[in-house]
Scaffold this motif. Structure first.
Motif, PDB file in Angstrom:
ATOM      1  N   VAL A  62      44.855  40.646  43.434  1.00 33.02           N
ATOM      2  CA  VAL A  62      43.354  39.886  43.514  1.00 33.02           C
ATOM      3  C   VAL A  62      42.740  39.921  42.328  1.00 33.02           C
ATOM      4  CG1 VAL A  62      41.273  40.358  44.599  1.00 33.02           C
ATOM      5  CG2 VAL A  62      43.228  40.849  45.771  1.00 33.02           C
ATOM      6  N   GLY A  65      44.350  36.805  40.369  1.00 31.55           N
ATOM      7  CA  GLY A  65      44.234  35.645  41.226  1.00 31.55           C
ATOM      8  C   GLY A  65      45.603  35.268  42.027  1.00 31.55           C
ATOM      9  N   LYS A  68      44.542  36.825  47.522  1.00 25.97           N
ATOM     10  CA  LYS A  68      43.199  36.903  48.137  1.00 25.97           C
ATOM     11  C   LYS A  68      43.108  38.021  49.409  1.00 25.97           C
ATOM     12  CE  LYS A  68      40.158  33.801  50.360  1.00 25.97           C
ATOM     13  NZ  LYS A  68      40.039  32.352  51.143  1.00 25.97           N
ATOM     14  N   ARG A  69      42.138  38.553  49.106  1.00 22.15           N
ATOM     15  CA  ARG A  69      41.674  39.682  49.943  1.00 22.15           C
ATOM     16  C   ARG A  69      40.964  39.203  51.164  1.00 22.15           C
ATOM     17  NH1 ARG A  69      37.730  42.111  47.200  1.00 22.15           N
ATOM     18  NH2 ARG A  69      39.259  43.104  45.644  1.00 22.15           N
ATOM     19  N   LYS A  70      41.376  39.543  52.484  1.00 24.13           N
ATOM     20  CA  LYS A  70      40.744  39.063  53.688  1.00 24.13           C
ATOM     21  C   LYS A  70      40.779  40.233  54.732  1.00 24.13           C
ATOM     22  CE  LYS A  70      42.474  34.786  54.620  1.00 24.13           C
ATOM     23  NZ  LYS A  70      43.230  33.793  55.382  1.00 24.13           N
ATOM     24  N   TYR A  80      46.197  40.849  52.559  1.00 25.13           N
ATOM     25  CA  TYR A  80      46.273  40.072  51.231  1.00 25.13           C
ATOM     26  C   TYR A  80      47.097  39.001  51.538  1.00 25.13           C
ATOM     27  CZ  TYR A  80      44.415  44.320  49.576  1.00 25.13           C
ATOM     28  OH  TYR A  80      43.471  45.492  49.349  1.00 25.13           O
ATOM     29  N   GLU A  81      46.469  37.708  51.243  1.00 23.08           N
ATOM     30  CA  GLU A  81      46.991  36.343  51.350  1.00 23.08           C
ATOM     31  C   GLU A  81      47.598  36.193  50.073  1.00 23.08           C
ATOM     32  OE1 GLU A  81      46.132  31.826  52.300  1.00 23.08           O
ATOM     33  OE2 GLU A  81      44.409  33.370  52.403  1.00 23.08           O
ATOM     34  N   LEU A  83      48.588  33.700  47.179  1.00 21.43           N
ATOM     35  CA  LEU A  83      48.288  32.426  46.763  1.00 21.43           C
ATOM     36  C   LEU A  83      49.123  31.520  45.928  1.00 21.43           C
ATOM     37  CD1 LEU A  83      44.461  33.336  45.553  1.00 21.43           C
ATOM     38  CD2 LEU A  83      45.305  32.267  47.831  1.00 21.43           C
TER      39      LEU A  83
END
Length: 85
Positions: A62, A65, A68-70, A80-81, A83
């Motif tokens: 994260v 970069g 992405k934390r969700k 975690y997505e 990217l």
């Protein structure tokens, strides 16, 4: 050969496996299959230790970069997505 960058390695392996989201709590079996390629100290971890280590490296992802934390309904903690490519 063991990786020197577990964060990048884990993200790449999830992408190679066709995953776009990392669920730390549900990926223990997948991560266990990669233990021979991860740093030696990972092989002595139990289930909870592996989950914690995956979460730590996802948090590093994260900050760089790459992830992405969700939040997701019904799941404690973050998912975690992955990217980009």
């Amino acid at each position: 050969m063991r990786t020197r960058n577990p964060t990048e390695f884990i993200i790449d392996k999830f992408k190679e496996n066709g995953n776009s989201i990392i669920y730390p709590m549900y990926c223990v079996r997948f991560v266990r299959s990669l233990l021979s390629q991860l740093p030696e100290d990972w092989s002595s971890l139990d289930r909870e230790g592996l989950i914690k280590r995956v979460r730590e490296h996802c948090e590093f992802g994260v900050t760089t970069g790459k992830l992405k934390r969700k939040r997701d309904k019904g799941i404690s903690g973050y998912i975690y997505e992955i990217l980009g490519s």
